[in-house]
Design a protein around this motif. Structure first.
Motif, mmCIF file in Angstrom:
data_model
loop_
_atom_site.group_PDB
_atom_site.id
_atom_site.type_symbol
_atom_site.label_atom_id
_atom_site.label_comp_id
_atom_site.label_asym_id
_atom_site.label_seq_id
_atom_site.Cartn_x
_atom_site.Cartn_y
_atom_site.Cartn_z
ATOM 1 N N LEU A 350 0.835 -1.213 0.000
ATOM 2 C CA LEU A 350 0.000 0.000 0.000
ATOM 3 C C LEU A 350 0.865 1.257 0.000
ATOM 4 C CD1 LEU A 350 -2.802 1.309 0.158
ATOM 5 C CD2 LEU A 350 -2.660 1.121 2.661
ATOM 6 N N VAL A 351 1.905 1.263 0.825
ATOM 7 C CA VAL A 351 2.806 2.422 0.885
ATOM 8 C C VAL A 351 3.506 2.626 -0.454
ATOM 9 C CG1 VAL A 351 4.922 3.314 1.938
ATOM 10 C CG2 VAL A 351 3.139 2.328 3.383
ATOM 11 N N MET A 352 3.999 1.538 -1.054
ATOM 12 C CA MET A 352 4.671 1.648 -2.360
ATOM 13 C C MET A 352 3.713 2.151 -3.436
ATOM 14 S SD MET A 352 7.223 -1.589 -2.771
ATOM 15 C CE MET A 352 8.662 -1.772 -1.727
ATOM 16 N N PHE A 353 2.467 1.675 -3.390
ATOM 17 C CA PHE A 353 1.464 2.118 -4.351
ATOM 18 C C PHE A 353 1.233 3.621 -4.241
ATOM 19 C CE2 PHE A 353 -3.051 2.966 -5.307
ATOM 20 C CZ PHE A 353 -3.097 2.567 -6.631
ATOM 21 N N LEU A 354 1.118 4.111 -3.011
ATOM 22 C CA LEU A 354 0.892 5.543 -2.798
ATOM 23 C C LEU A 354 2.122 6.361 -3.178
ATOM 24 C CD1 LEU A 354 -1.020 5.357 0.620
ATOM 25 C CD2 LEU A 354 -1.999 5.746 -1.652
ATOM 26 N N LEU A 355 3.313 5.851 -2.836
ATOM 27 C CA LEU A 355 4.538 6.564 -3.199
ATOM 28 C C LEU A 355 4.725 6.615 -4.709
ATOM 29 C CD1 LEU A 355 7.080 5.233 -0.530
ATOM 30 C CD2 LEU A 355 6.035 7.503 -0.639
ATOM 31 N N GLY A 356 4.194 5.606 -5.406
ATOM 32 C CA GLY A 356 4.293 5.576 -6.858
ATOM 33 C C GLY A 356 3.568 6.718 -7.541
ATOM 34 N N PHE A 357 2.662 7.404 -6.813
ATOM 35 C CA PHE A 357 1.985 8.577 -7.379
ATOM 36 C C PHE A 357 2.978 9.710 -7.634
ATOM 37 C CE2 PHE A 357 -2.412 7.752 -5.234
ATOM 38 C CZ PHE A 357 -2.510 6.574 -5.932
ATOM 39 N N VAL A 358 3.970 9.818 -6.766
ATOM 40 C CA VAL A 358 4.842 10.996 -6.805
ATOM 41 C C VAL A 358 6.312 10.673 -7.037
ATOM 42 C CG1 VAL A 358 3.333 12.446 -5.408
ATOM 43 C CG2 VAL A 358 4.944 10.941 -4.262
ATOM 44 N N LEU A 359 6.711 9.399 -6.877
ATOM 45 C CA LEU A 359 8.108 9.029 -7.062
ATOM 46 C C LEU A 359 8.247 8.064 -8.223
ATOM 47 C CD1 LEU A 359 9.341 8.421 -3.394
ATOM 48 C CD2 LEU A 359 9.487 10.514 -4.739
ATOM 49 N N GLN A 395 3.966 -0.818 -11.502
ATOM 50 C CA GLN A 395 3.326 -0.642 -12.802
ATOM 51 C C GLN A 395 1.934 -0.033 -12.628
ATOM 52 O OE1 GLN A 395 2.809 -4.261 -15.010
ATOM 53 N NE2 GLN A 395 1.635 -3.298 -16.617
ATOM 54 N N THR A 396 1.215 -0.476 -11.611
ATOM 55 C CA THR A 396 -0.126 0.057 -11.337
ATOM 56 C C THR A 396 -0.063 1.537 -10.993
ATOM 57 O OG1 THR A 396 -0.823 -2.110 -10.502
ATOM 58 C CG2 THR A 396 -2.186 -0.236 -9.912
ATOM 59 N N SER A 397 0.933 1.936 -10.212
ATOM 60 C CA SER A 397 1.045 3.342 -9.824
ATOM 61 C C SER A 397 1.377 4.234 -11.013
ATOM 62 C CB SER A 397 2.101 3.506 -8.720
ATOM 63 O OG SER A 397 3.397 3.193 -9.200
ATOM 64 N N PHE A 398 1.962 3.655 -12.075
ATOM 65 C CA PHE A 398 2.242 4.409 -13.297
ATOM 66 C C PHE A 398 0.956 4.896 -13.966
ATOM 67 C CE2 PHE A 398 6.708 3.813 -13.564
ATOM 68 C CZ PHE A 398 7.161 4.533 -14.663
ATOM 69 N N LEU A 399 -0.156 4.173 -13.702
ATOM 70 C CA LEU A 399 -1.422 4.490 -14.361
ATOM 71 C C LEU A 399 -2.379 5.303 -13.496
ATOM 72 C CD1 LEU A 399 -2.436 1.114 -16.115
ATOM 73 C CD2 LEU A 399 -1.641 3.205 -17.196
ATOM 74 N N THR A 400 -2.122 5.367 -12.198
ATOM 75 C CA THR A 400 -3.128 5.886 -11.276
ATOM 76 C C THR A 400 -3.193 7.407 -11.280
ATOM 77 O OG1 THR A 400 -2.703 3.960 -9.875
ATOM 78 C CG2 THR A 400 -3.974 5.757 -8.909
ATOM 79 N N PRO A 401 -4.385 7.985 -11.565
ATOM 80 C CA PRO A 401 -4.546 9.451 -11.508
ATOM 81 C C PRO A 401 -4.364 9.953 -10.082
ATOM 82 C CG PRO A 401 -6.372 8.388 -12.678
ATOM 83 C CD PRO A 401 -5.605 7.304 -11.982
ATOM 84 N N PRO A 402 -3.978 11.195 -9.872
ATOM 85 C CA PRO A 402 -3.689 12.171 -10.928
ATOM 86 C C PRO A 402 -2.207 12.251 -11.300
ATOM 87 C CG PRO A 402 -3.813 13.294 -8.838
ATOM 88 C CD PRO A 402 -4.040 11.834 -8.535
ATOM 89 N N PHE A 403 -1.333 11.449 -10.635
ATOM 90 C CA PHE A 403 0.112 11.620 -10.826
ATOM 91 C C PHE A 403 0.781 10.508 -11.627
ATOM 92 C CE2 PHE A 403 -0.830 13.613 -6.616
ATOM 93 C CZ PHE A 403 -0.634 14.922 -7.010
ATOM 94 N N GLY A 404 0.009 9.562 -12.189
ATOM 95 C CA GLY A 404 0.619 8.460 -12.929
ATOM 96 C C GLY A 404 1.489 8.967 -14.073
#
Length: 460
Positions: A350-359, A395-404
């Motif tokens: 979950l943390v990695m998924f959320l961090l993937g929005f901005v990093l 890979q999922t975080s690459f697609l997630t709005p608004p920062f993917g």
């Protein structure tokens, strides 16, 4: 020493990263600042920094990481050689007469480009420039067209040979050895990049199959969103032209992956085969010139320098973090979570998924994985399975709005009449598909572990 400083250090580096400061200098600068504060207040032993030269020498002497510039060179050269254009034209002719055929063609080309280049940004931009106008001209729903392009472009994260998997392979292997030493195993096993390549193959192909299933079902349930264009009479020799178009990239893919999985070559050696093959393909297509070669080499140097600078910054950051007993803090936090192994894994994902929005994935791979990896692996998780779960999550975080990041890439090349809202709407079903694949992999780890154990034995 006080591990409270480790928390402040962790918070500070994310504030600096969000400010837009270059990642490598944000990591190293924050680490040196906190090390200086720690020495001043006798909270940090400066002896920890004595290990830095050995770490840097280890990074520069790492044979696995030599594969990074070679794979980057291969990907950029294939992009400049306009391989994607030929593939897309061929696939559109092959599937274009079907309802949803353009979506199927884009997904399959995205898969082949992922297996050829492994570079998400290049694939999304190329597919956006080539296929989006064609899909819109054929009355495709803009949201579905954009979602298909973004999702197929991010397949380079998980389908080998992927730069993400090369970097993860090195980090996971180090974390696995560290976890075994902490458990009292003094002849630790390692995890190779080949293990991760083999482990990612079935989940990656499964993801492609789910994409194609979604496109096919949507096309039949809602024909107006993906109409079939008028069928054209195929000229004589059409299938021979299809075979010729597919033969070169498929041969390159099989040469690289087959040599690794067959044990004929290391990932670095296979990457050199891929780079040479990309040069030959560009030459055969009359797309190789001195100017283009210099451009490819400059791009390769730029990307490689960025990766290694971040890796050096991350090495310094992890040393100082460990000096503040940050590792013990992470162990305590994950061990105290409810649900044991599952709770710890779910929280990290979950943390990695959320961090993937901005990093970017490189920062998460070099900063987060070395910290949480040894703890999770010491709990008994399979290192290959963990690596593939992290790769799909990123890979999922690459697609997630608004920062993917994939959304930004497509937004940069999409026509003005395509709104950001349409892009966001289009990727949502594919995000759910990727989360579904994560769930399938969580409950059926053999999807990632069966092929490596079959090829390389039951060592993992």
């Amino acid at each position: 020493m006080d591990n409270g400083m480790a928390l402040w250090m962790f918070a500070a580096v994310f504030i600096v990263l969000l400010s837009g400061f270059p990642v490598a200098f944000a990591l190293s600068g924050t680490a040196l600042l906190f090390a200086g504060i720690g020495v001043q207040f006798e909270l940090f032993d400066v002896a920890f920094l004595q290990a830095l030269p050995n770490r840097l020498f280890g990074i520069m002497n790492n044979q696995t990481l030599i594969a990074v510039p070679l794979f980057v060179f291969m990907g950029v050269m294939l992009e400049r050689a306009r391989i994607a254009e030929d593939l897309l034209e061929t696939m559109v002719e092959l599937f274009g007469s079907l309802r949803g055929g353009l979506g199927i063609a884009v997904t399959l080309v995205g898969m082949l480009m992922a297996a050829s280049t492994g570079i998400v940004g290049a694939t999304v931009v190329t597919m956006g420039l080539l296929s989006l106008p064609t899909m819109l001209r054929n009355q495709y729903n803009p949201a579905i067209a954009c979602g298909t392009i973004c999702a197929s472009g991010t397949l380079g994260q998980i389908i080998p040979p992927s730069i993400v998997l090369v970097l993860l392979g090195d980090v996971i292997s180090t974390a696995y050895q560290q976890a075994q030493l902490e458990m009292g195993i003094f002849a630790p096993e390692t995890v190779s990049v080949g293990d991760l390549f083999a482990g990612a193959l079935l989940p990656g192909l499964g993801l492609v199959a789910l994409y194609l299933l979604y496109i096919t079902i949507t096309a039949w349930l809602s024909p107006t969103t993906m109409p079939a264009p008028e069928q054209k009479t195929r000229e004589q020799g059409f299938y021979l032209r299809v075979t010729k178009s597919l033969a070169a990239p498929l041969l390159l893919i099989f040469s690289v992956l087959g040599s690794i999985m067959g044990g004929l070559a290391t990932p670095t050696e296979a990457a050199s085969v891929g780079a040479t093959g990309a040069l030959i393909l560009a030459l055969a297509k009359q797309q190789l010139s001195l100017e283009k070669l210099l451009d490819v080499m400059q791009n390769t140097t730029r990307v490689t320098s960025m990766v290694f600078m971040i890796l050096i910054g991350a090495a310094l950051f992890s040393l100082v973090f460990r000096g503040f007993e940050g590792e013990e803090l992470i162990i305590d936090i994950l061990s105290d979570l409810p649900g044991g192994q599952f709770g710890a894994m779910f929280s990290v994902m979950l943390v990695m998924f959320l961090l993937g929005f901005v990093l970017d994935f490189i920062e998460i791979t070099f900063v987060i994985v070395p910290i949480v990896g040894p703890v999770l692996l010491a709990m008994g998780l399979d290192p290959v399975w963990l690596g593939i779960m992290i790769a799909i999550n990123l890979q999922t975080s690459f697609l997630t709005p608004p920062f993917g990041f994939a959304l930004f890439y497509l937004r940069g090349v999409a026509p003005a009449e395509i709104s950001s809202g349409q892009i966001y709407k289009g990727v949502m079903p594919f995000i759910f598909i990727q989360l579904l694949m994560l769930a399938i992999l969580a409950f059926w780890p053999q999807l990632a572990t069966w092929l490596p154990s079959t090829l390389y034995g039951e060592g993992l």
